[in-house]
Design a protein around this motif. Structure first.
Motif, PDB file in Angstrom:
ATOM      1  N   UNK A 109       0.855  -1.186   0.000  1.00 29.58           N
ATOM      2  CA  UNK A 109       0.000   0.000   0.000  1.00 29.58           C
ATOM      3  C   UNK A 109       0.892   1.237   0.000  1.00 29.58           C
ATOM      4  N   UNK A 110       0.932   2.023  -1.073  1.00 33.91           N
ATOM      5  CA  UNK A 110       1.780   3.229  -1.091  1.00 33.91           C
ATOM      6  C   UNK A 110       1.415   4.222   0.002  1.00 33.91           C
ATOM      7  N   UNK A 111       0.123   4.476   0.175  1.00 35.66           N
ATOM      8  CA  UNK A 111      -0.367   5.313   1.276  1.00 35.66           C
ATOM      9  C   UNK A 111      -1.469   4.529   1.952  1.00 35.66           C
ATOM     10  N   UNK A 112      -1.132   3.868   3.048  1.00 39.03           N
ATOM     11  CA  UNK A 112      -2.031   2.909   3.656  1.00 39.03           C
ATOM     12  C   UNK A 112      -3.160   3.606   4.414  1.00 39.03           C
ATOM     13  N   UNK A 113      -4.319   3.005   4.372  1.00 45.41           N
ATOM     14  CA  UNK A 113      -5.486   3.458   5.136  1.00 45.41           C
ATOM     15  C   UNK A 113      -6.259   2.212   5.564  1.00 45.41           C
ATOM     16  N   UNK A 114      -7.114   2.378   6.587  1.00 39.77           N
ATOM     17  CA  UNK A 114      -7.878   1.243   7.100  1.00 39.77           C
ATOM     18  C   UNK A 114      -9.365   1.538   6.977  1.00 39.77           C
ATOM     19  N   UNK A 115     -10.113   0.553   6.480  1.00 44.51           N
ATOM     20  CA  UNK A 115     -11.555   0.688   6.305  1.00 44.51           C
ATOM     21  C   UNK A 115     -12.271  -0.005   7.453  1.00 44.51           C
TER      22      UNK A 115
ATOM     23  N   UNK B 201     -15.446  -0.437   7.545  1.00 42.21           N
ATOM     24  CA  UNK B 201     -16.549  -1.218   6.990  1.00 42.21           C
ATOM     25  C   UNK B 201     -16.096  -2.620   6.588  1.00 42.21           C
ATOM     26  N   UNK B 202     -14.952  -2.702   5.912  1.00 42.81           N
ATOM     27  CA  UNK B 202     -14.459  -4.008   5.474  1.00 42.81           C
ATOM     28  C   UNK B 202     -13.488  -4.638   6.454  1.00 42.81           C
ATOM     29  N   UNK B 203     -12.958  -3.832   7.372  1.00 42.84           N
ATOM     30  CA  UNK B 203     -12.004  -4.352   8.336  1.00 42.84           C
ATOM     31  C   UNK B 203     -10.689  -4.742   7.702  1.00 42.84           C
ATOM     32  N   UNK B 204     -10.271  -4.017   6.654  1.00 42.59           N
ATOM     33  CA  UNK B 204      -9.029  -4.357   5.961  1.00 42.59           C
ATOM     34  C   UNK B 204      -8.338  -3.086   5.512  1.00 42.59           C
ATOM     35  N   UNK B 205      -7.067  -3.232   5.149  1.00 41.16           N
ATOM     36  CA  UNK B 205      -6.295  -2.105   4.655  1.00 41.16           C
ATOM     37  C   UNK B 205      -6.597  -1.864   3.179  1.00 41.16           C
ATOM     38  N   UNK B 206      -6.343  -0.636   2.755  1.00 39.14           N
ATOM     39  CA  UNK B 206      -6.424  -0.288   1.345  1.00 39.14           C
ATOM     40  C   UNK B 206      -5.492   0.891   1.094  1.00 39.14           C
ATOM     41  N   UNK B 207      -5.205   1.156  -0.182  1.00 38.38           N
ATOM     42  CA  UNK B 207      -4.320   2.257  -0.537  1.00 38.38           C
ATOM     43  C   UNK B 207      -5.155   3.494  -0.843  1.00 38.38           C
ATOM     44  N   UNK B 208      -4.884   4.562  -0.101  1.00 36.76           N
ATOM     45  CA  UNK B 208      -5.636   5.793  -0.285  1.00 36.76           C
ATOM     46  C   UNK B 208      -5.128   6.582  -1.489  1.00 36.76           C
ATOM     47  N   UNK B 209      -3.806   6.636  -1.665  1.00 36.96           N
ATOM     48  CA  UNK B 209      -3.191   7.396  -2.739  1.00 36.96           C
ATOM     49  C   UNK B 209      -2.114   6.554  -3.407  1.00 36.96           C
ATOM     50  N   UNK B 210      -1.788   6.905  -4.644  1.00 35.50           N
ATOM     51  CA  UNK B 210      -0.722   6.213  -5.337  1.00 35.50           C
ATOM     52  C   UNK B 210       0.652   6.709  -4.954  1.00 35.50           C
ATOM     53  N   UNK B 211       0.740   7.929  -4.449  1.00 35.50           N
ATOM     54  CA  UNK B 211       2.020   8.479  -4.021  1.00 35.50           C
ATOM     55  C   UNK B 211       2.428   7.860  -2.695  1.00 35.50           C
ATOM     56  N   UNK B 212       3.689   7.450  -2.528  1.00 38.92           N
ATOM     57  CA  UNK B 212       4.118   6.745  -1.316  1.00 38.92           C
ATOM     58  C   UNK B 212       4.331   7.685  -0.128  1.00 38.92           C
TER      59      UNK B 212
END
Length: 547
Positions: free
Chosen positions: A363-369, A371-382
């Motif tokens: 995940x270049x810019x990690x965030x946590x959801x 609703x899903x209880x999982x990580x996702x990438x918020x932005x493409x920039x690291x």
């Protein structure tokens, strides 16, 4: 007693409507080379190409194809029998393509000769009754018919008409006439357009037979480079008559890589543009040169083009086993979204006491959801990079000598590490962090690459292709445009002038016809009549306009 020889042909024992072998071949050829068949085959080719754009293709993205096959185990055997994972190399697609080529050639060649004859043909003789044409006029003069026709011939010649003179004895209309035609370049345009199709086919055929296309994922930095030989490619697709000794001898490396990130709007954080700063060398003894490689701006070396088609991140992950042996390095992760959330695999086949494999996401810019209880990438920039990976131990299937994708992990003989409660043991690491593996297996470190944006190494996807017939195909496309413009904008027209004795004077008839349809040639008739009359414009003039 005399014998009468029969002149009747031998009896044909075929039933009515039954064709012989030659007649059958002629009928098949006429069906295949008809324009209707060509249009049907063109439609079939378009429909046949749809699976190639929907279903992952092994020659384009072998990893995506492998993942799709793993997710659809029931459909995979059916698709393999139908050749849907390699549509453009399948027998049925090739059959449609070859039939289309035969049909196009069979349609184009006869029409080419037709337009060639039309371009060289003389203007047709004047119709018997010019007054039936939509645009016509007539006037009387005291000049002799020969004088009127000489004046008309000279006038039309100055206006660059092609001329043909007919006598009354030839046409049977009682008067001599001049036939004129201009706009022959329209036939030239049709001829060029039809020939251009053949030129394009030849160009693409040469490129597909003698050329090649390959791809490589290359890390950014002075420590990594590429040399144009078969062992350097990640994927390579040669033509049927390709020879390796015809490959251009060059090498290059990516010094730096720039990305222009969107900072505002709904797509903030996504890449708007990017370019690679290359240092390349043509041959071993050639001096080094610089080039900024951008999308749709390839580097051309001889007949070879180098394209930038993608980019991503390569986290530097180090695995240390129980004995202190270290393995790992920058590992390319493949993007799965516009925010560059990526998947990847890290393997340590030499680890002791057991092989270790990591599989997960970056995940270049990690965030946590929530609703899903999982990580996702918020932005493409690291801005805040992180890896999240599962750990597998056991036989990674790399000791049997079989080829294995570096982007896939064979988990058939491995065991996933779990916690005491049975949940998967997951490593969530940011650059510079280290996690110890359970059971004394060692540790995993997410190294922070110095001097790199976000501490994460980058990679570029480079496509290299050699298409010997590209200039021939481009010439054909330019010819097609020129021919099409000529066919659309050049208006061919015919003009006839007839002169014959009528009473004490000479009746001169003028008519014109626009062959392209919809053109107004009444102005041409009026101007021609006025020029032919000259100083005798006060003479009697008769207009015979009909609806």
């Amino acid at each position: 007693m005399s014998t009468v020889l029969s002149t009747r042909p031998p009896e044909d024992d075929r039933r009515p409507g039954e064709l012989g072998f030659r007649e059958l071949l002629r009928w098949v050829w006429r069906q295949v080379t008809s324009m209707r068949t060509a249009l049907i085959l063109l439609l079939l080719l378009a429909l046949a190409a749809i699976p190639g754009s929907i279903i992952p293709q092994t020659g384009v993205d072998s990893l995506k194809t492998s993942n799709w096959q793993s997710d659809h185990p029931k459909l995979t055997p059916v698709y393999e029998r139908l050749g849907l994972f390699s549509v453009y190399d399948s027998a049925w697609f090739s059959a449609i393509y070859i039939l289309l080529m035969i049909s196009l050639v069979g349609c184009i060649v006869p029409r080419t000769f037709h337009y060639w004859r039309g371009m060289r043909a003389k203007p047709p003789a004047a119709p018997r009754n010019l007054s039936r044409l939509p645009d016509h006029a007539a006037y009387t003069t005291t000049d002799a018919p020969e004088v009127a026709l000489e004046r008309a011939t000279a006038l039309l010649k100055r206006r660059r008409y092609r001329l043909s003179v007919s006598t009354g004895s030839t046409t049977g209309d009682g008067g001599d006439s001049v036939s004129a035609e201009r706009g022959y370049l329209r036939e030239v345009g049709n001829l060029i357009f039809h020939l251009s199709v053949l030129v394009v086919l030849v160009g693409f055929g040469l490129g597909s037979m003698f050329g090649y296309k390959g791809g490589v994922i290359l890390l950014v930095g002075d420590d990594f480079g590429f040399s144009n030989n078969l062992t350097q490619y990640d994927e390579f697709k040669p033509g049927s008559l390709f020879r390796a000794d015809e490959m251009e001898p060059f090498s290059f490396k990516i010094d730096d890589f720039d990305v222009d990130w969107l900072t505002t709007g709904r797509r903030a954080g996504m890449a708007r543009g990017f370019q690679s700063h290359l240092t390349y060398r043509e041959g071993r003894d050639s001096p080094e040169k610089k080039y900024d490689l951008r999308v749709n701006h390839p580097l051309s070396i001889g007949d070879t083009d180098v394209f930038l088609i993608g980019h991503g991140y390569a986290p530097t992950i180090t695995i240390k086993d129980a004995d202190g042996n270290i393995s790992g390095g920058p590992t390319p992760f493949l993007p799965t979204s516009q925010s560059f959330q990526s998947i990847g695999v890290v393997k340590a086949p030499d680890a002791e006491p057991t092989q270790i494999g990591l599989e997960g996401e970056f995940y270049p810019t990690v965030a946590f959801s929530d609703q899903t209880g999982s990580y996702y990438s918020l932005l493409g920039k690291p801005l805040d990079p992180m890896i999240s990976m599962l750990v597998y131990t056991g036989d990674l299937g790399m000791d049997d000598g079989s080829s294995q994708s570096v982007y896939a992990l064979d988990k058939s003989k491995t065991t996933m590490l779990t916690k005491k409660d049975g949940t998967p043991y997951r490593l969530d690491l940011r650059p510079g962090e280290t996690a110890k593996l359970p059971n004394g297996l060692g540790s995993v470190t997410f190294e922070k690459a110095p001097g790199v944006d976000g501490g994460v190494q980058r990679w570029n996807k480079i496509q290299i292709s050699q298409t010997p017939g590209k200039w021939i195909a481009l010439t054909g496309v330019v010819m097609a445009l020129i021919g099409l413009l000529g066919s659309l904008f050049i208006r061919p027209r015919r003009v006839w002038v007839r002169a014959r004795r009528q009473g004490d004077g000479t009746l001169v008839e003028v008519a014109a016809l626009d062959r392209s349809g919809g053109g107004d040639v009444s102005v041409v008739v009026d101007e021609l009549v006025a020029s032919l009359q000259g100083p005798q414009s006060g003479k009697q003039q008769q207009r015979e306009d009909e609806s």
